[in-house]
Design a protein around this motif. Structure first.
Motif, mmCIF file in Angstrom:
data_model
loop_
_atom_site.group_PDB
_atom_site.id
_atom_site.type_symbol
_atom_site.label_atom_id
_atom_site.label_comp_id
_atom_site.label_asym_id
_atom_site.label_seq_id
_atom_site.Cartn_x
_atom_site.Cartn_y
_atom_site.Cartn_z
ATOM 1 N N ARG A 1 2.037 1.898 -3.562
ATOM 2 C CA ARG A 1 0.980 2.496 -4.396
ATOM 3 C C ARG A 1 0.951 4.005 -4.203
ATOM 4 N N ASP B 1 -5.789 0.498 -1.249
ATOM 5 C CA ASP B 1 -5.353 1.426 -2.296
ATOM 6 C C ASP B 1 -5.960 2.793 -1.994
ATOM 7 N N CYS B 2 -5.088 3.787 -1.761
ATOM 8 C CA CYS B 2 -5.581 5.122 -1.396
ATOM 9 C C CYS B 2 -6.123 5.884 -2.612
ATOM 10 N N GLU C 1 -0.244 7.679 2.511
ATOM 11 C CA GLU C 1 -1.635 7.649 2.049
ATOM 12 C C GLU C 1 -2.338 8.962 2.356
ATOM 13 N N ASN D 1 0.821 -1.215 0.000
ATOM 14 C CA ASN D 1 0.000 0.000 0.000
ATOM 15 C C ASN D 1 0.851 1.258 0.000
#
Length: 404
Positions: free
Chosen positions: A60, A400-401, A314, A57
């Protein structure tokens, strides 16, 4: 009260704190065409803690910030790991996490984020003394230690677990786990022989973790209940920190002892781990006027699941997205309308992040109790709650932000 007339700078967006989240937030805003300044109280960019493990994460988010490719070249890909219990002579292989996992040198991450920002964005040696909201306009004014003022339209607090911005919002103070950690880096000029895995070794109340960063560099940490530390405070001198770490792991395998014995003194740090209670995150105010928080200032948490830095990255992506969407529709010189749209954008950011960081903080809170509590009963209860609430302990790494 109203502010007395005084010479001051004016900026649209001010970020307090030049750590990972502060720099990532500035970069997210820059990618969306929004200019900000970052106020960092230290005279140099902060890169404490040696290394930082980043799970899928986090990568991403780094890709959305446009720095993922550059950072991948600085660290090996991890292929899983091993848990070793010395007391029970047991070894357990950790299943490989689906997706990308690497350990970066914190200084590489900080420097990479900073290098992508326009010249003049970061102001080192700029410590904020106080933050006030104008009684009429509700816009924030910052007082610096040098005596100067900065008037801002938006203030984002990214200055860690003892955040002045969090205090302004009324968030309750972060609390200390009964867990401490000593961290460092060890350089092997002729390369080390460690596999590309996370190794976690536990003996009694002491845990040691080791992660390769490159073929020449290993990040390690020693986690322990704070009652095992001498005195009321952690040592600050690198030599004393190293001596303490070696004393704590003297009965561990010789290769573990050797790695810490060879560690780089300037990388050593000792920290009393802190957290913001999950119920404070659920009920707390995270936006007042055009002021908000991100990273540890919002949700400081233990490193037990490798999400402290990742959640701050994020935050940066979501905050950049929400602010740019809100400010893209602003036209003309209607100050009241502009502030209303900014507040709506910040509310959307808080809405998107609150439940995400609540889940992460709850997991780390429960693990912190299991690791640090001296009571077997408390450990059992915390473990039971953890199993009930979080059956899939790895689900957080698949988050997934979204797009910046």
């Amino acid at each position: 009260m109203e502010f007395a007339a005084a010479a001051s700078e004016k900026h649209e967006i001010v970020i307090i704190g030049g750590g990972i989240c502060g720099l990532a937030t500035a970069l997210a805003l820059h990618r969306k065409g929004l200019k900000s300044i970052v106020l960092e109280r230290s005279e140099t960019l902060r890169a404490y803690g040696g290394g930082i493990g980043l799970l899928p994460n986090a990568w991403r988010a780094l890709d959305q910030l446009g720095v993922g490719s550059r950072l991948r070249s600085m660290a090996v890909l991890l292929q899983g790991g091993r848990d070793i219990l010395i007391d029970e002579n047991k070894e357990r292989k950790i299943e490989h996490v689906t997706g990308e996992s690497r350990c970066l040198q914190r200084s590489d991450l900080i420097t990479t984020l900073a290098d992508e920002l326009p010249i003049g964005t970061i102001r080192l040696g700029s410590e904020v003394v106080s933050i006030d909201l104008d009684s009429i306009t509700k816009t924030p004014r910052l007082l610096l230690t040098c005596g100067s003022y900065i008037d801002a339209e938006i203030v984002i607090g990214c200055e860690g677990g003892r955040s002045k911005v969090a205090e302004l919002l009324g968030l309750k103070a972060s609390r200390a786990f009964d867990v401490g950690v000593i961290r460092g880096l060890t350089t092997y000029p002729n390369a080390h022989s460690m596999p590309h895995e996370l190794h976690q070794i536990r003996k009694g109340e002491i845990g040691v973790g080791m992660l390769p960063i490159t073929k020449h560099l290993i990040h390690w940490f020693v986690a322990l209940p704070t009652h095992l530390l001498s005195g009321d405070k952690f040592p600050h001198d690198p030599k004393h920190i190293k001596q303490m770490a070696l004393e704590l792991i003297k009965d561990f395998p010789s290769n573990i002892y050797e790695t810490i014995e060879l560690s780089d003194l300037d990388s050593m740090s000792a920290t009393h781990l802190r957290y913001r209670a999950p119920w404070d995150l659920l009920l707390g105010t995270m936006r007042k006027g055009t002021v908000t928080v991100a990273g540890d200032a919002m949700h400081v948490m233990g490193p037990f699941i490798g999400q402290g830095g990742a959640s701050g990255l994020e935050d940066a992506v979501v905050l950049g997205r929400c602010l740019s969407m809100a400010m893209s529709g602003i036209e003309g010189n209607n100050k009241k309308e502009k502030i209303a749209k900014i507040e709506a954008g910040l509310d959307q950011y808080v809405k998107e992040r609150r439940m995400r960081v609540l889940g992460l903080s709850t997991i780390t809170y429960l693990i912190g109790i299991i690791v640090g509590s001296p009571s077997p009963l408390v450990k059992i209860v915390a473990g039971f709650i953890l199993v009930i609430l979080f059956r899939d302990r790895a689900s957080h790494v698949h988050f997934d932000c979204g797009k910046l």
